[in-house]
Design an enzyme around this catalytic site. Structure first.
Site, PDB file in Angstrom:
ATOM      1  CG  ASP A 103       3.612   2.337   0.174  1.00  0.00           C
ATOM      2  OD1 ASP A 103       4.286   2.029   1.158  1.00  0.00           O
ATOM      3  OD2 ASP A 103       3.101   1.533  -0.627  1.00  0.00           O
TER       4      ASP A 103
HETATM    5  N1  URA Z   1      -0.002  -1.622   1.322  1.00  0.00           N
HETATM    6  C1  URA Z   1       0.723  -0.941   0.423  1.00  0.00           C
HETATM    7  O1  URA Z   1       1.146  -1.498  -0.572  1.00  0.00           O
HETATM    8  N2  URA Z   1       0.956   0.361   0.649  1.00  0.00           N
HETATM    9  C2  URA Z   1       0.511   1.020   1.734  1.00  0.00           C
HETATM   10  O2  URA Z   1       0.775   2.200   1.885  1.00  0.00           O
HETATM   11  C3  URA Z   1      -0.236   0.295   2.659  1.00  0.00           C
HETATM   12  C4  URA Z   1      -0.490  -1.022   2.444  1.00  0.00           C
END
Ligand code: URA
Length: 236
Positions: A103
């Site tokens: 993310d």
């Molecule tokens: N889980 C999440 O919530 N975000 C990420 O970037 C990776 C795994």
């Protein structure tokens, strides 16, 4: 090289999906529709298109890891013009792409390659490779919270596979834990903690299978070692 293998290696689709593209008349070789199975091509000479776009073949297959900082999107181009992880990789003179994603607000280990076959393999849900995240959560976690996180919970209509949670440090207003999961659903770790009413203030991926981020600095990348590459290729 078989046409479906070529398409998979170039990151167009998995071999099986490449067969579908070929069967559905989406692929041409040297200007001619290539909708038969088993067509052999010479990557150095033949011009292959898929959906009207020329498929580029890279002779050099490369593998890197990046320590993604937060504030970067894991995509090759972003329609909203936000910083992308590609801007951190400008020293790599080949058309590479990330394996999976982190993310915008998550940092840590991201694998980068131009090996489409490996990308398709590692991002396929059947692989269930273990990933370890360092998580900082506001407040604390009680035994019930940990049991819920570990035993699997329903997120977006799916039950998550069991996870494991290891407490690292309890600070005055927050707790640091390591979370191991075997899946990679969209925003999975954040959603797991939201489900138990907890807020994540810091999320960092530190390990994928046996590949560790180690001491790589934020925003920097390095080539994978031979052993790391062999390990990834040998994952069944
Ligand atoms: N889980 C999440 O919530 N975000 C990420 O970037 C990776 C795994």
């Amino acid at each position: 090289m078989r046409l479906n293998k070529f398409l998979a290696r170039c990151g167009v689709a998995s071999r099986r999906s490449s067969d579908l593209l070929i069967n559905n008349g989406k692929v041409t070789v040297n200007g001619k529709l290539a909708n038969a199975m088993g067509i052999i091509i010479n990557p150095d000479k033949d011009i292959v298109t898929c959906n009207g776009v020329v498929v580029e073949f890279a002779q050099d297959i490369v593998y890197y890891m990046l320590n993604k900082p937060k504030g970067y999107v894991t995509t090759v181009t972003d329609p909203y013009n936000r910083p992308t992880v590609m801007q951190l990789l400008s020293g790599i003179n080949l058309r590479v792409f990330p394996i999976g994603r982190l993310d915008f607000a998550t940092e840590g280990l991201l694998l980068i390659t131009n090996d489409g076959d490996l990308t398709n393999k590692l991002t396929h849900p059947s692989h269930n490779i273990q990933k370890i995240y360092q998580v900082t959560v506001t407040g604390t976690l009680n035994e019930n919270n940990i049991k819920e996180l570990e035993s699997g919970m329903v997120i977006d209509g799916y039950k998550t596979a069991p996870a494991s949670v290891e407490i690292i440090t309890q600070l005055e207003n927050s707790i640091d834990v390591n979370v191991k999961i075997h899946e990679g659903r969209n925003r999975q770790v954040r959603k797991m903690f939201e489900q138990i009413g907890k807020e994540i203030t810091h999320l960092k991926r530190v390990q994928i299978g046996e590949i560790k981020l180690g001491k790589l600095k934020r925003g920097e990348y390095r080539a994978l070692t031979k052993d790391e590459i062999n390990y990834l290729k040998n994952i069944k």
